[in-house]
Scaffold this motif. Sequence first.
Motif, short mmCIF file in Angstrom:
data_model
loop_
_atom_site.label_atom_id
_atom_site.label_comp_id
_atom_site.label_asym_id
_atom_site.label_seq_id
_atom_site.Cartn_x
_atom_site.Cartn_y
_atom_site.Cartn_z
N THR A 454 0.83 -1.21 0.00
CA THR A 454 0.00 0.00 0.00
C THR A 454 0.86 1.26 0.00
O THR A 454 0.36 2.34 -0.27
N ARG A 455 2.12 1.11 0.31
CA ARG A 455 3.05 2.24 0.33
C ARG A 455 3.96 2.25 -0.90
O ARG A 455 5.04 2.81 -0.88
N GLY A 456 3.51 1.58 -1.94
CA GLY A 456 4.20 1.66 -3.22
C GLY A 456 5.25 0.62 -3.47
O GLY A 456 5.94 0.66 -4.49
N TRP A 457 5.40 -0.36 -2.56
CA TRP A 457 6.42 -1.39 -2.77
C TRP A 457 6.01 -2.32 -3.91
O TRP A 457 4.85 -2.74 -4.01
N LYS A 458 6.97 -2.64 -4.74
CA LYS A 458 6.79 -3.68 -5.75
C LYS A 458 8.17 -4.22 -6.09
O LYS A 458 9.19 -3.57 -5.87
N TYR A 459 8.19 -5.44 -6.58
CA TYR A 459 9.46 -6.05 -6.97
C TYR A 459 9.22 -6.94 -8.16
O TYR A 459 8.37 -7.84 -8.13
N ASP A 460 9.97 -6.67 -9.22
CA ASP A 460 9.80 -7.42 -10.46
C ASP A 460 11.10 -8.18 -10.74
O ASP A 460 12.16 -7.57 -10.97
N ILE A 461 11.01 -9.51 -10.71
CA ILE A 461 12.23 -10.32 -10.86
C ILE A 461 12.84 -10.15 -12.25
O ILE A 461 14.06 -10.20 -12.41
N GLN A 462 12.00 -9.94 -13.27
CA GLN A 462 12.55 -9.78 -14.62
C GLN A 462 13.34 -8.49 -14.75
O GLN A 462 14.39 -8.45 -15.41
#
Length: 733
Positions: A454-462
């Motif tokens: 909800t605080r903007g965290w994201k993680y994209d393995i590619q």
Amino acid sequence: MSPPSHKQEILALLDAGEYGPALQHALTWLDSSPENTDALYVSGLACLFVEQFDKSIQYLEQASKKNPDNATCIANLGIACLRSGDTGSAISYLKKAIDKQPDYELARYNLGSAYIKNQQAELAIEHFRILTENHPDSAEYLCALADATRETGQWLQSIKLYKKTLAIDTDHSRAHTNMGPLMMHLGQLDDAVEHCLRAIELGPDQTLPRKNLGDCYVQMEQLDEAMDAYADAYQIDSNNAELDVAIGNVWLETADHAEASSWFHKAHLLDEDNIPALCGLAHIEREAGNLQLALDILQPLLKKDPENTEVLLNLSDTLWDDGDAEAALLHLNTVLKLQPQRTAIYAKTGHILSSAGDIKGALEQYRTALAQNPHCIPALNGLATTQRDKLENRYFNTLQELLNPKTRNQQLKPGVLAALHNALAFYFDGNRQFEAAASHMQQANHFQWQHKKTRGWKYDIQTHEDHVTKLIDTFTHDYFERIKTFGSTDNTPVFIVAMPRSGTTLTEQILARHENVLGIGERNFASQSLNQFAGVNNAINLDQLNDITQSAIERLSLNYLSRLKILSKQSNKTGITRVVDKMPDNYSLIGWILTLFPNAKIIHLKRDPADVALSCWMTQFGSIRWACHKEHISHRLQQYQRIMQHWRDVIPDRFIETSYEQLVKHQSDESARLIEYIGLDWDEDCLKFYESDRLIRTASITQVRQPIYKKSVCRWKAYQPYISDLFNVKKTS
């Protein structure tokens, strides 16, 4: 009409709230009798009521000169100065009025208000206390005394006074309004919300109670409700700088930095001296990794207002992000001196002390927080993760009760649930109840991701895999051949690189015990220098390295070395010839480090990937986004192995490798090998690393403060039956 009749008629109009007609009559009288003392006085008084403060001061000054013993005239002159913002003159006139008439309550009340506005709350308390002693049943005087007491940081005492106020007058709006933020800072959020809602009922057209309600909802992680409260306040007052800052902070919580910045800038335009707005802009720079820019904003603010708690807290966070534990703690200690009842700051101080090596001090801070608020979640988490199996039963029981829906009195939010489950995971791990620990670890990571998402965290393995590919494609044999003569020949910098939780702190401690070595913890200097050269819109464009020049490298390396020299000077350690940076993620920047410093000594520290995975899975990092999901951890480890193999292939003789397991098994031999590698003579103190009194930033300090810690080797095997899918990454050479 005779002059006395003029005066009485005008005063009657003022009492009736008919300020316009009163002013008109007073000025008409003054036109006809410009030297008349009473005409000057009522003209000044009428101007005061219509907020024409300059005119009011002008007329009242003339009246008081003509009648210097009139306490009423002098007091109203003081009030006019207070309303105009001239607190110094206000205090002078109000004191003079009281000297002439000691029982003049209105003058004493306004003198107390002037002292508060002049940041002299201790003096205000003296006058409000006299008023309350003479009128113990006056809710207004009690509330004023509570206001002044709150300003001195005596929050618990001020709460008692506000409660006395409300016992006399349950509908005292200001008492409810001010109780809300106090209860919030003490962590009693339900009570805080209750007072804010009551203040809104009593003053539906007031902005502050609605803003306070929004602040409470932010603390409760109810960001939608917070924004609704702020929106309601904004409808009442759309030109309120403090409200703009609060709205900006919600956008900051959701990682929408562009939207947050627009609100902070709006607040700054409304009030160029608005410190919270500037702190918000500094926070954005810190979140973007631009720590020096953040410091450039905050440090002048501290010089201007050295006791501003918001500035102090933002500086502490920025310095801690930069690895400067001592300076971060210094600012937090100042906050606690100013506001000793601010529970959350004790927990924050405990966290830094624990991470920096002062376990005894950390436990003391956590217990102080819990003495103020037994349900302070950060303090409970800090105690449990530090003490593990030594956690007292009363704190363990509190953790259990808070997680039990039948015993808690509110719906807990993801961030709170993550902290509670994480605390219990460490407790059960310490007690070797691994199945229970694994279960709580699973839930802690689930809720941690919910909270951060909800605080903007994201993680994209590619995206990360593509970045590693770009690193491999950029730092080739040809690249190193082209720039081999460009960098600085200085051999001061030493780097320890690894995956997080691989023993970098232990290795740094061994080196830093040498008389010629300074350990500086985890610094972002390498990534910041790369960003300085190749940063575009908060991203690194590695293609720019194809055109890098010798002059650019010389400039960047000199700037880097100047930062090391500053830290060396600040350390007060003499004879420093090597400075060790243990930032783990520098493993991906080995090519860049050798671009700047071809003679830099780089130590790659390996560890069993299964143990790394488990340790990362158990640790709730503040900024590492890939440690909440098992597949993210596995992929990160794979890409780490991939880039390290590239460095072995391309520059095999430019760094050395050891392992956590080797350090544990052969401490003396491995330590000697490391000291020899960095070009120094052996120092027996390196075997006594655990005796260091340095402040260290690490998540495993309890292991570093004792002789070689062997329990962490093959620790993952205890968890194999419960979270086997975490251990899929194979060892590499």
